[in-house]
Design a protein around this motif. Structure first.
Motif, short mmCIF file in Angstrom:
data_model
loop_
_atom_site.label_atom_id
_atom_site.label_comp_id
_atom_site.label_asym_id
_atom_site.label_seq_id
_atom_site.Cartn_x
_atom_site.Cartn_y
_atom_site.Cartn_z
N GLN A 1 0.83 -1.26 -0.06
CA GLN A 1 0.19 0.17 0.03
C GLN A 1 0.99 1.63 -0.03
O GLN A 1 0.45 2.21 -0.95
CB GLN A 1 -0.88 -0.17 1.25
N GLN A 2 2.26 1.15 0.89
CA GLN A 2 3.05 2.23 0.72
C GLN A 2 3.63 2.27 -0.09
O GLN A 2 4.70 3.57 -0.43
CB GLN A 2 3.76 1.85 2.29
N ILE A 3 3.32 1.53 -1.80
CA ILE A 3 4.92 1.66 -3.03
C ILE A 3 3.54 2.55 -3.88
O ILE A 3 4.74 3.46 -4.50
CB ILE A 3 4.89 0.29 -3.07
N VAL A 4 2.74 2.65 -3.47
CA VAL A 4 1.61 3.50 -4.43
C VAL A 4 2.73 5.03 -4.09
O VAL A 4 2.43 5.44 -3.42
CB VAL A 4 0.06 3.37 -4.15
N GLY A 5 2.00 5.90 -5.15
CA GLY A 5 2.49 6.69 -4.87
C GLY A 5 1.99 7.82 -4.49
O GLY A 5 0.29 7.40 -5.28
N LEU A 6 1.89 9.39 -3.32
CA LEU A 6 0.77 9.61 -2.79
C LEU A 6 0.24 10.88 -3.99
O LEU A 6 -0.94 10.73 -4.26
CB LEU A 6 1.82 10.95 -2.38
N HIS B 1 0.66 6.97 3.78
CA HIS B 1 0.74 7.07 5.31
C HIS B 1 0.94 8.50 4.68
O HIS B 1 -0.21 8.35 6.62
CB HIS B 1 2.47 6.62 5.42
N THR B 2 0.85 9.63 4.14
CA THR B 2 0.27 10.95 4.89
C THR B 2 -1.25 11.52 4.46
O THR B 2 -1.35 11.70 5.35
CB THR B 2 0.79 11.83 3.37
N TYR B 3 -1.79 10.28 3.99
CA TYR B 3 -3.02 10.45 3.72
C TYR B 3 -3.25 9.99 5.27
O TYR B 3 -4.85 10.58 5.96
CB TYR B 3 -3.86 10.11 2.49
N ILE B 4 -3.46 8.85 5.45
CA ILE B 4 -3.65 8.27 6.34
C ILE B 4 -3.01 8.86 8.57
O ILE B 4 -4.29 9.52 8.84
CB ILE B 4 -3.10 6.65 6.79
N SER C 1 -6.16 16.89 0.70
CA SER C 1 -6.09 15.42 1.07
C SER C 1 -6.35 14.22 0.64
O SER C 1 -7.98 14.63 0.11
CB SER C 1 -5.57 15.21 2.41
N ILE C 2 -6.70 13.12 0.53
CA ILE C 2 -6.87 12.09 -0.28
C ILE C 2 -8.15 11.49 0.91
O ILE C 2 -7.09 10.99 1.65
CB ILE C 2 -6.74 10.97 -1.49
N LEU D 1 -9.96 12.21 -9.88
CA LEU D 1 -10.77 13.92 -10.44
C LEU D 1 -9.65 14.11 -9.55
O LEU D 1 -9.09 15.20 -10.02
CB LEU D 1 -11.82 13.42 -10.25
N ARG D 2 -9.94 13.83 -8.36
CA ARG D 2 -9.50 14.70 -6.99
C ARG D 2 -7.92 14.94 -7.42
O ARG D 2 -7.74 15.68 -7.41
CB ARG D 2 -9.42 14.48 -5.87
N LEU D 3 -6.77 13.73 -7.88
CA LEU D 3 -6.18 13.49 -8.13
C LEU D 3 -5.39 14.10 -9.03
O LEU D 3 -3.78 14.96 -9.61
CB LEU D 3 -5.00 12.02 -8.65
#
Length: 302
Positions: free
Chosen positions: A95-100, A109-112, A130-131, A289-291
């Motif tokens: 999960q943490q490999i996927v780019g922010l 982690h940043t979003y959580i 933030s997502i 869309l937000r990303l």
């Protein structure tokens, strides 16, 4: 409800008028039939709303490198991984490999961290939002549609005065949902198999983010009768919310694949929502869309 949110997403996409549709790439690396169904459902909804979708089936041992490659691909605007893969701590690592900037599920982690700390933007200028995780956000969108959120109150405080019970404290849905609702001003009873916790921002919403209070000896029997909204998502067919505990006129929402509320709930609840799957898919595309919008905002500011 999902159709209304679909219309908002379609209108926002059309207003952007991108040279090419934002592209979501799904990674399927397990034999779980439910994961494949979800992947097919995602693809169908993507195309219906004007997005591009590509399903990549890769061996789980190759998934890490495939995610890294997708992160670096400018033509990919969002990534979703269909879990479980290993069904262990290694899934959290993946999960943490996927780019922010491509994490449509809000699992980085940043979003959580931002979600729990009630930080709603990624930048000081408050332009890059933030997502949030899809299923908890889908429940919130349902509550907004039902006007449980009081729009007369300031943004961020619109659940002030609401008491909500969330039965489920999983790290994927239950705990994030309780935190989000409490950050918006509600007093939330978080019910797990072992205990009940209170999520809240203190009297008068004095705190900027929620805190958690233990409720020794409390069970569902104590908190459900106090609740304006009862939300349940317990897997398995052996659990049912006791109907006699539900306050007359409460709103009841089920987000489990099983029906946690007996059919008689309609005689007590003012509104009963039996499932939120369609809403979750639309929220996923709203996150995509937000990303895409975040990427444009960051490009324009650089």
């Amino acid at each position: 409800m999902s159709k209304k949110l679909q219309e908002e997403v379609i209108q926002s996409l059309q207003a952007l008028n991108p040279p090419q549709p934002p592209k979501l790439v799904g990674f399927l690396s397990s034999e779980d039939p439910a994961a494949r169904v979800y992947a097919e459902w995602t693809g169908r909804n993507c195309r219906e709303l004007g997005f591009e979708f590509e399903l990549r089936e890769v061996d789980r041992e190759d998934l890490e490198e495939s995610l890294i490659a997708a992160n670096a691909d400018a033509g990919v605007h969002g990534i979703i991984v269909y879990y479980p893969i290993y069904g262990s701590q290694h899934d959290r690592y993946l999960q943490q490999i996927v780019g922010l900037n491509k994490d449509v599920e809000g699992l980085s982690h940043t979003y959580i961290f931002n979600m729990y700390q009630n930080i709603r933007f990624l930048d000081e200028e408050r332009k890059v939002k933030s997502i949030l995780p899809c299923t908890p956000l889908a429940v919130i969108k349902v509550l907004e549609y039902l006007q449980i959120y009081n729009t007369i109150l300031p943004y961020g405080n619109r659940l002030h005065g609401r008491t909500i019970t969330v039965i489920n404290r999983s790290e994927v849905v239950g705990r994030p949902l309780a935190a989000l609702l409490a950050n918006d001003g509600a007093y939330v009873y978080s019910v797990d198999v072992n205990d009940v916790l209170g999520f809240h921002r203190g009297q008068g919403l004095k705190k900027k983010r929620h805190e958690v209070t233990e409720k020794p000896g409390w069970t569902m029997k104590d908190c459900i009768p106090l609740s304006d909204v009862v939300i349940s998502g317990v897997p398995g067919d052996k659990f049912k919310v006791p109907l006699e505990l539900i306050k007359d006129g409460a709103v009841c929402i089920n987000f489990s694949s099983e029906k946690n509320f007996a059919p008689g709930v309609k005689d007590r609840a003012s509104i009963y929502i039996p499932a939120i799957g369609k809403m979750t898919i639309v929220v996923l595309l709203r996150n995509l869309l937000r990303l895409y919008q975040n990427t444009l905002a960051q490009q324009n500011s650089s």
